[in-house]
Motif scaffolding. Structure first.
Motif, PDB file in Angstrom:
ATOM      1  N   LEU A 148      -4.066   6.160  -7.875  1.00 57.70           N
ATOM      2  CA  LEU A 148      -3.604   4.796  -7.640  1.00 57.70           C
ATOM      3  C   LEU A 148      -3.140   4.096  -8.907  1.00 57.70           C
ATOM      4  O   LEU A 148      -2.607   2.986  -8.838  1.00 57.70           O
ATOM      5  CB  LEU A 148      -4.723   3.971  -6.984  1.00 57.70           C
ATOM      6  CG  LEU A 148      -5.228   4.479  -5.629  1.00 57.70           C
ATOM      7  CD1 LEU A 148      -6.331   3.575  -5.100  1.00 57.70           C
ATOM      8  CD2 LEU A 148      -4.090   4.569  -4.619  1.00 57.70           C
TER       9      LEU A 148
ATOM     10  N   LYS B 120      -3.047   4.151   2.235  1.00 60.36           N
ATOM     11  CA  LYS B 120      -2.102   3.044   2.408  1.00 60.36           C
ATOM     12  C   LYS B 120      -1.840   2.326   1.085  1.00 60.36           C
ATOM     13  O   LYS B 120      -0.703   1.908   0.808  1.00 60.36           O
ATOM     14  CB  LYS B 120      -2.628   2.069   3.455  1.00 60.36           C
ATOM     15  CG  LYS B 120      -2.631   2.647   4.875  1.00 60.36           C
ATOM     16  CD  LYS B 120      -3.147   1.639   5.879  1.00 60.36           C
ATOM     17  CE  LYS B 120      -3.082   2.203   7.302  1.00 60.36           C
ATOM     18  NZ  LYS B 120      -3.618   1.243   8.311  1.00 60.36           N
ATOM     19  N   THR B 121      -2.869   2.198   0.270  1.00 59.10           N
ATOM     20  CA  THR B 121      -2.691   1.590  -1.051  1.00 59.10           C
ATOM     21  C   THR B 121      -1.805   2.460  -1.925  1.00 59.10           C
ATOM     22  O   THR B 121      -0.934   1.961  -2.661  1.00 59.10           O
ATOM     23  CB  THR B 121      -4.048   1.377  -1.734  1.00 59.10           C
ATOM     24  OG1 THR B 121      -4.859   0.520  -0.923  1.00 59.10           O
ATOM     25  CG2 THR B 121      -3.872   0.756  -3.111  1.00 59.10           C
TER      26      THR B 121
ATOM     27  N   ASP C 294      -7.546   3.699   3.988  1.00 56.10           N
ATOM     28  CA  ASP C 294      -7.233   2.513   3.174  1.00 56.10           C
ATOM     29  C   ASP C 294      -6.658   2.923   1.817  1.00 56.10           C
ATOM     30  O   ASP C 294      -5.706   2.301   1.323  1.00 56.10           O
ATOM     31  CB  ASP C 294      -8.484   1.665   2.968  1.00 56.10           C
ATOM     32  CG  ASP C 294      -8.898   0.910   4.227  1.00 56.10           C
ATOM     33  OD1 ASP C 294      -8.102   0.882   5.178  1.00 56.10           O
ATOM     34  OD2 ASP C 294     -10.027   0.375   4.259  1.00 56.10           O
ATOM     35  N   GLY C 295      -7.228   3.952   1.216  1.00 58.98           N
ATOM     36  CA  GLY C 295      -6.731   4.429  -0.067  1.00 58.98           C
ATOM     37  C   GLY C 295      -5.338   5.012   0.054  1.00 58.98           C
ATOM     38  O   GLY C 295      -4.487   4.818  -0.824  1.00 58.98           O
TER      39      GLY C 295
ATOM     40  N   GLN D   3       1.809   1.985  -0.782  1.00 59.07           N
ATOM     41  CA  GLN D   3       2.337   0.685  -1.178  1.00 59.07           C
ATOM     42  C   GLN D   3       2.575   0.617  -2.680  1.00 59.07           C
ATOM     43  O   GLN D   3       3.559   0.013  -3.135  1.00 59.07           O
ATOM     44  CB  GLN D   3       1.386  -0.431  -0.747  1.00 59.07           C
ATOM     45  CG  GLN D   3       1.958  -1.830  -0.943  1.00 59.07           C
ATOM     46  CD  GLN D   3       3.250  -2.041  -0.179  1.00 59.07           C
ATOM     47  OE1 GLN D   3       3.329  -1.787   1.020  1.00 59.07           O
ATOM     48  NE2 GLN D   3       4.301  -2.501  -0.880  1.00 59.07           N
ATOM     49  N   THR D   4       1.697   1.239  -3.454  1.00 62.58           N
ATOM     50  CA  THR D   4       1.877   1.258  -4.908  1.00 62.58           C
ATOM     51  C   THR D   4       3.165   1.966  -5.282  1.00 62.58           C
ATOM     52  O   THR D   4       3.920   1.491  -6.140  1.00 62.58           O
ATOM     53  CB  THR D   4       0.684   1.945  -5.595  1.00 62.58           C
ATOM     54  OG1 THR D   4      -0.528   1.257  -5.248  1.00 62.58           O
ATOM     55  CG2 THR D   4       0.845   1.924  -7.109  1.00 62.58           C
TER      56      THR D   4
ATOM     57  N   LYS E 219      -0.971   2.784 -11.618  1.00 59.30           N
ATOM     58  CA  LYS E 219       0.472   2.534 -11.654  1.00 59.30           C
ATOM     59  C   LYS E 219       1.148   3.214 -12.836  1.00 59.30           C
ATOM     60  O   LYS E 219       2.285   3.695 -12.719  1.00 59.30           O
ATOM     61  CB  LYS E 219       0.755   1.029 -11.691  1.00 59.30           C
ATOM     62  CG  LYS E 219       0.635   0.344 -10.353  1.00 59.30           C
ATOM     63  CD  LYS E 219       1.172  -1.083 -10.427  1.00 59.30           C
ATOM     64  CE  LYS E 219       1.206  -1.724  -9.054  1.00 59.30           C
ATOM     65  NZ  LYS E 219       1.806  -3.073  -9.075  1.00 59.30           N
TER      66      LYS E 219
END
Length: 254
Positions: free
Chosen positions: A169, A198-199, A195-196, A202-203, A171
């Motif tokens: 995750l 989806k994050t 949830d991870g 999105q990242t 960036k």
């Protein structure tokens, strides 16, 4: 977590493992060096002329480079790719979750060696078979390394497919990715929560990366492995269709 989701699993071949060996040409090749020892992998090519073709690095699950992974490389070769299945375990193949955990742990202790291994594999495809474009796919342990290789190779890589691999995750790390990314995950995967995932998606979008993530409701970890007890035919076949479409789009076009 990985051992827990594999607790009732096994890597034994089943009738769901496709045999396309008559359509391809395959052999063991040395693609790099580790000290004085050669690093060997499984190279599968279309029966026709196989120079300057789009190529794919194939990274095994936590079980190792077994017959299932060789079969997946053969399936990709039957689709017109040169497929090189790498070996991050130095020739060892696990038969139990405990053995697989230990082998995976050893790789984790020296990630630089794994990175060098995968760099060797990429260089082999570009030099030995004159690959026109190179993609990568991995499952489970290999899915995580597929993502890490996309970070490592940056713009040198043309497509990255991640099957329920450990996500990143950060960036700064993800910003190094230049290839399109396809993520395949199970909605009931206890090791990689939705949830991870989806994050993660999105990242990548926030970083203006090309990404497509599919989360299969009701599917658990390793649902796409036809040689394991966690296999689920319907989502597995749909995911494979999406994988082939993805590679065709980004590796077979100019």
């Amino acid at each position: 977590d990985m051992e827990r989701v594999h607790i009732d699993d096994n890597p034994l071949p089943s009738k769901m493992v496709m045999d396309v060996s008559s359509q391809v040409s395959s052999r063991t090749v040395d693609y790099g060096k580790k000290g004085d020892d050669n690093i060997s992998g499984y190279l599968s090519k279309p029966s026709k002329d196989s120079t300057k073709l789009p190529s794919i690095l194939v990274i095994h699950e936590w079980w190792g480079l077994n017959d299932n992974i060789r079969s997946m490389a053969d399936q990709l070769a039957a689709e017109g790719y040169v497929a090189l299945a790498v070996d991050l375990y130095g020739g060892s193949v696990a038969e139990t979750p405990a053995e697989a955990r230990n082998m995976m742990s050893e790789v984790g202790k020296n990630p630089m060696a794994a990175q060098k291994n995968l760099q060797y594999a990429f260089d082999y495809l570009k030099e030995a078979t004159k690959a026109s474009k190179v993609g990568i796919v991995g499952w489970c342990f290999g899915g995580g390394w597929s993502l890490q290789t996309a970070i490592l190779l940056g713009k040198k890589l043309d497509a990255c497919v991640i099957y329920y691999g450990r996500i990143i995750l950060d960036k700064d790390q993800l910003s190094s990715i230049q290839s399109p990314v396809l993520g395949i995950f199970g909605g009931e995967d206890r090791g990689i929560p939705v949830d991870g995932v989806k994050t993660f998606e999105q990242t990548l979008k926030d970083l203006n990366k090309t990404v497509s993530v599919h989360i299969y409701k009701g599917a658990g970890h390793a649902f796409a492995n036809p040689s394991g007890n966690n296999y689920q035919e319907i989502p597995a076949k749909d995911a494979w269709s999406k994988t082939l479409d993805f590679f065709s789009r980004y590796l077979k076009t100019n």
